[in-house]
Design an enzyme around this catalytic site. Structure first.
Site, PDB file in Angstrom:
ATOM      1  N   HIS A  33       2.196  -8.029  -9.617  1.00  0.00           N
ATOM      2  CA  HIS A  33       1.032  -8.281 -10.479  1.00  0.00           C
ATOM      3  C   HIS A  33       0.925  -7.217 -11.572  1.00  0.00           C
ATOM      4  CE1 HIS A  33      -2.036  -5.311  -8.992  1.00  0.00           C
ATOM      5  NE2 HIS A  33      -1.443  -5.451  -7.818  1.00  0.00           N
ATOM      6  N   ASP A  35      -0.904   1.012  -9.041  1.00  0.00           N
ATOM      7  CA  ASP A  35      -1.152  -0.303  -8.447  1.00  0.00           C
ATOM      8  C   ASP A  35      -1.483  -1.241  -9.617  1.00  0.00           C
ATOM      9  OD1 ASP A  35      -1.929  -2.525  -7.009  1.00  0.00           O
ATOM     10  OD2 ASP A  35      -3.667  -1.581  -6.080  1.00  0.00           O
ATOM     11  N   GLU A  68      -4.358 -10.557 -10.097  1.00  0.00           N
ATOM     12  CA  GLU A  68      -4.246 -10.338  -8.648  1.00  0.00           C
ATOM     13  C   GLU A  68      -5.466  -9.626  -8.105  1.00  0.00           C
ATOM     14  OE1 GLU A  68      -2.928  -7.926  -5.013  1.00  0.00           O
ATOM     15  OE2 GLU A  68      -3.862  -7.334  -6.900  1.00  0.00           O
ATOM     16  N   GLU A  69      -5.957  -8.650  -8.858  1.00  0.00           N
ATOM     17  CA  GLU A  69      -7.056  -7.811  -8.376  1.00  0.00           C
ATOM     18  C   GLU A  69      -8.372  -8.575  -8.235  1.00  0.00           C
ATOM     19  OE1 GLU A  69      -6.622  -5.037  -7.170  1.00  0.00           O
ATOM     20  OE2 GLU A  69      -4.950  -4.004  -8.131  1.00  0.00           O
ATOM     21  N   ASP A 100       4.519  -4.636  -4.404  1.00  0.00           N
ATOM     22  CA  ASP A 100       3.214  -4.013  -4.610  1.00  0.00           C
ATOM     23  C   ASP A 100       3.276  -2.586  -4.097  1.00  0.00           C
ATOM     24  OD1 ASP A 100       0.311  -3.691  -4.930  1.00  0.00           O
ATOM     25  OD2 ASP A 100       0.208  -5.866  -4.886  1.00  0.00           O
ATOM     26  N   HIS A 156      -6.262   2.653  -6.385  1.00  0.00           N
ATOM     27  CA  HIS A 156      -7.496   2.216  -7.046  1.00  0.00           C
ATOM     28  C   HIS A 156      -8.312   3.384  -7.590  1.00  0.00           C
ATOM     29  CE1 HIS A 156      -7.970  -2.285  -5.945  1.00  0.00           C
ATOM     30  NE2 HIS A 156      -6.695  -1.947  -6.022  1.00  0.00           N
TER      31      HIS A 156
END
EC number: 3.4.11.-
Length: 342
Positions: free
Chosen positions: A62, A174, A203-204, A226, A317
């Site tokens: 992603h 990420d 994706e998130e 990922d 994140h």
């Protein structure tokens, strides 16, 4: 690999605004694949043709990162924002941000009520993002509206930096780590399979691009690329996140306690045997935490055997995620070894 990671992390691309990172990936793949397209959702699909009648394999990484979006401008020109993706509020305060507008970029800072004017009970609480604002230097709403618009995307600023011999720090690791792995695999792959390299969108915020691209491609097998939590730092128990940076990419056996993906047995066997036979370091993980594009891919149509390869990454994140470059390089080696066996 370091140069590629730097280039990818410096590009902006919160969910729904992946254009710049997608264009960068397509530039990297130009001349290394047979076809490239952008589908209706904004996914990048790169095709490397295999032998006629061979298997169809999908690699998915992603492109989107977590970020913010302008939702309101008050009468004094301060901006209120919404979170796009999973963000811990305490990492936002006092950060410098870049706002991407139709007229270019501008800088802002995230502020809140100063601690000097907080009551004792307030100082002990984590400040909610709803009590924060972005200062762009506007004197009132009219001036701010001439600079930005509702819905403009926002990214927290951080430079890409090397830490020690093997670690690097940057925003959006990420999942720019997965994007880097995808690019290198598509450049180097030698396989009888027809290979689809997909940079997925959104994706998130719900694995959205993976759902539509997997439906379009309908592969015989898929691997999501990922990152996973690296549990090798203070504040986390080893049994909560046993994967460690520098010990090899993680082969995910299950995530979200099985509510995400339970890796297909044949895919699991293929990944592990390829790593063992080639002497590539790896780790196995059963996760109770989040999930990846694989959760959407493996439920597409009548079902697609799917696995996940994830280099362990610290501080996921946040704008200061940290990954071991050797783990990223070994993820590339592992996927190339798998593709040779198909």
């Amino acid at each position: 690999m370091r140069d590629l990671l730097k280039k990818l992390t410096e590009a902006p691309g919160i969910s729904g605004f992946e254009d710049e990172i997608r264009n960068l990936m397509m530039d990297e793949l130009e001349g290394h694949v047979d076809e490239m397209e952008v589908d209706n959702m904004g996914n990048m699909i790169a095709l490397k043709k295999g032998k006629e009648g061979g298997k169809r394999v999908m690699l998915a990484a992603h492109m989107d990162e977590i970020g913010l979006m302008i939702r309101y401008i008050d009468k004094n020109g301060f901006i209120k924002f919404s979170k796009i993706g999973g963000i811990n509020d305490q990492m936002l305060l006092n950060q410098e941000v870049t706002i991407y507008t139709s007229n270019g970029t501008l800088t802002g800072v995230i502020g809140s009520k100063p601690p000097h004017r907080m009551k004792e009970a307030e100082r002990k609480k984590v400040i909610s993002y709803e009590d924060m604002f972005i200062d762009i230097g506007a004197s009132d709403r009219e001036e701010a509206e001439s600079m930005v618009k509702l819905g403009d995307p926002i990214i927290v600023n951080q430079d890409f930096t090397e830490l020690g011999k093997s670690l690097v720090k940057g925003k959006a690791l990420d999942n720019r780590v997965g994007c880097a792995v995808l690019i290198e695999v598509m450049k180097q792959a030698e396989t009888d399979a027809t290979l689809y390299g997909v940079g997925t969108v959104q994706e998130e915020v719900g694995l959205k691009g993976a759902k539509t691209s997997a439906f379009k491609i309908n592969p015989d097998m898929a691997i999501a690329l990922d990152v996973t939590i690296s549990g090798d730092h203070p504040g986390i128990k080893e049994d909560e996140a046993p994967a460690k940076a520098g010990k090899g990419p993680a082969i995910i056996l299950a995530d979200a306690s099985g509510r995400g993906i339970l890796t297909h047995p044949k895919v699991k066997e293929l990944l592990i045997s390829a790593a063992d036979e080639e002497g590539i370091p790896y780790q196995l993980e059963v996760s109770e935490g989040g999930t990846t594009d694989a959760s959407a891919i493996h439920l597409t149509r009548e079902g697609i055997p799917t696995g996940v390869i994830s280099p362990p990454t610290r501080y996921i994140h946040t704008p200061v995620s940290v990954v071991n470059v050797e783990d990223v390089e070994n993820a590339v080696k592992l996927i190339l070894a798998v593709l040779k066996r198909i």
